[in-house]
Design an enzyme around this catalytic site. Structure first.
Site, PDB file in Angstrom:
ATOM      1  CG  ASP A  60      -1.645   1.290   1.454  1.00 31.59           C
ATOM      2  OD1 ASP A  60      -1.890   2.008   0.467  1.00 31.59           O
ATOM      3  OD2 ASP A  60      -1.979   1.593   2.632  1.00 31.59           O
ATOM      4  CG  ASN A 118       0.389  11.175  -0.686  1.00 32.27           C
ATOM      5  OD1 ASN A 118       0.968  11.487  -1.715  1.00 32.27           O
ATOM      6  ND2 ASN A 118      -0.916  10.950  -0.639  1.00 32.27           N
ATOM      7  CB  THR A 119       2.789   9.851   5.310  1.00 38.61           C
ATOM      8  OG1 THR A 119       2.132  11.103   5.059  1.00 38.61           O
ATOM      9  CG2 THR A 119       3.709  10.015   6.509  1.00 38.61           C
ATOM     10  CB  VAL A 135       1.324  -0.170   4.914  1.00 33.88           C
ATOM     11  CG1 VAL A 135       1.072  -1.245   5.965  1.00 33.88           C
ATOM     12  CG2 VAL A 135       1.238   1.217   5.541  1.00 33.88           C
ATOM     13  CG  ASP A 173      -5.955   5.280  -0.735  1.00 30.31           C
ATOM     14  OD1 ASP A 173      -6.537   5.715  -1.748  1.00 30.31           O
ATOM     15  OD2 ASP A 173      -5.544   6.027   0.166  1.00 30.31           O
ATOM     16  CB  THR A 202      -1.091  11.946   3.810  1.00 31.84           C
ATOM     17  OG1 THR A 202      -0.079  10.946   3.994  1.00 31.84           O
ATOM     18  CG2 THR A 202      -0.440  13.267   3.446  1.00 31.84           C
TER      19      THR A 202
END
Length: 269
Positions: free
Chosen positions: A8, A11-12, A15, A122, A145
């Site tokens: 996954d 932006n931050t 995973v 997502d 995010t």
């Protein structure tokens, strides 16, 4: 034992999850048991396929999974420039053409967005997993995010949602744009009325987002009906105890959605 690697790309954070690739029919009660492990790393745009593989290999080794046991790779991404390096990693080091989930794929959920292609992958896989686990109608609140809200009807149709700036983004913007305000740690203040600048900022940000979530959930339910509310994302565990409207916390919801999407897609191929 064969495994599926779920990725996954956010932006931050990025995973990862390793699932048992069981060919028996998917049963809701067994879904979470198929996720063997998960981990996250910071999103870095400049990493090569080799560097991505090193991160993945180290975690697979830690969990005693051999690279040769990976028989499928499934990706969802909201950062298009990064996606090709993970596709390359999958092909070069695992010998697998990855499945990159997109809303144009038939993965068992009708999408009633005006432009279905505009919905983040997502958000769609979150909705799929929430509906599979808890039925509908349901509302997914993703504390990432961005803070996103997604609505699924009783018959399993994705009808839309809402997008707000993420909590961390808001805190950083306040620090960057207001010269006299300090950078703060996100903590739950003891009181709503702060008696210091830091406490005042923590109150405004944390309790302000509590109010934001409560109001949007209220409005969603007025349009959707009484719905189960599922929270996910990096700050879900931090925020959920403050919001009684949240019924469930599923930190691995996106990974579970990726697994469901892969199983559905495979069954139709």
């Amino acid at each position: 034992m064969p495994y599926m690697l779920a990725i996954d790309i956010g932006n931050t954070n990025i995973v990862f999850g390793a699932f048992k690739l069981d060919k028996t029919p998917l049963v809701k009660s067994e879904l979470k048991d198929r996720l063997i492990c998960s981990w996250r790393v910071h999103t870095v745009h400049s990493r090569t396929a080799e560097e991505n593989f090193v991160f993945v290999l180290n975690m697979l080794n830690w969990h005693k999974i051999e690279p040769s046991d990976i028989e499928a790779v499934c990706i969802c991404s909201v950062v298009p420039p990064i996606t090709p390096s993970f596709e390359e990693m999958s092909k070069r080091f695992f010998g697998i053409l990855p499945l990159v989930v997109g809303v144009n794929m038939d993965i068992g959920m009708p999408i009633l967005y005006e432009d279905p292609k505009a919905v983040g992958a997502d958000r769609v896989v979150n909705a799929i997993a929430a509906y599979e686990l808890y039925g509908g109608p349901c509302i997914v609140v993703d504390f990432g995010t961005a803070t996103t809200f997604d609505a699924v009807t009783a018959d399993g149709t994705y009808i839309g949602g809402a997008i707000a700036p993420g909590i961390t983004i808001s805190a950083e913007a306040l620090f960057e744009r207001a010269a006299k305000l300090p950078k703060i740690q996100l903590e739950v203040p003891q009181n709503a009325i702060g008696r210091s600048t830091v406490a005042s900022m923590q109150s405004g940000i944390v309790f302000g987002y509590v109010g934001l979530v409560k109001e949007l959930v209220r409005r969603f339910k007025s349009e959707l009906g009484d719905a189960k509310v599922i929270a996910t994302g990096g700050l879900a565990s931090f925020m959920s105890p403050l919001i009684e409207e949240i019924d469930e916390v599923e930190t691995d919801l996106t990974l579970l959605g990726l697994y469901i999407a892969f199983v559905r897609y495979r069954s139709k191929s």
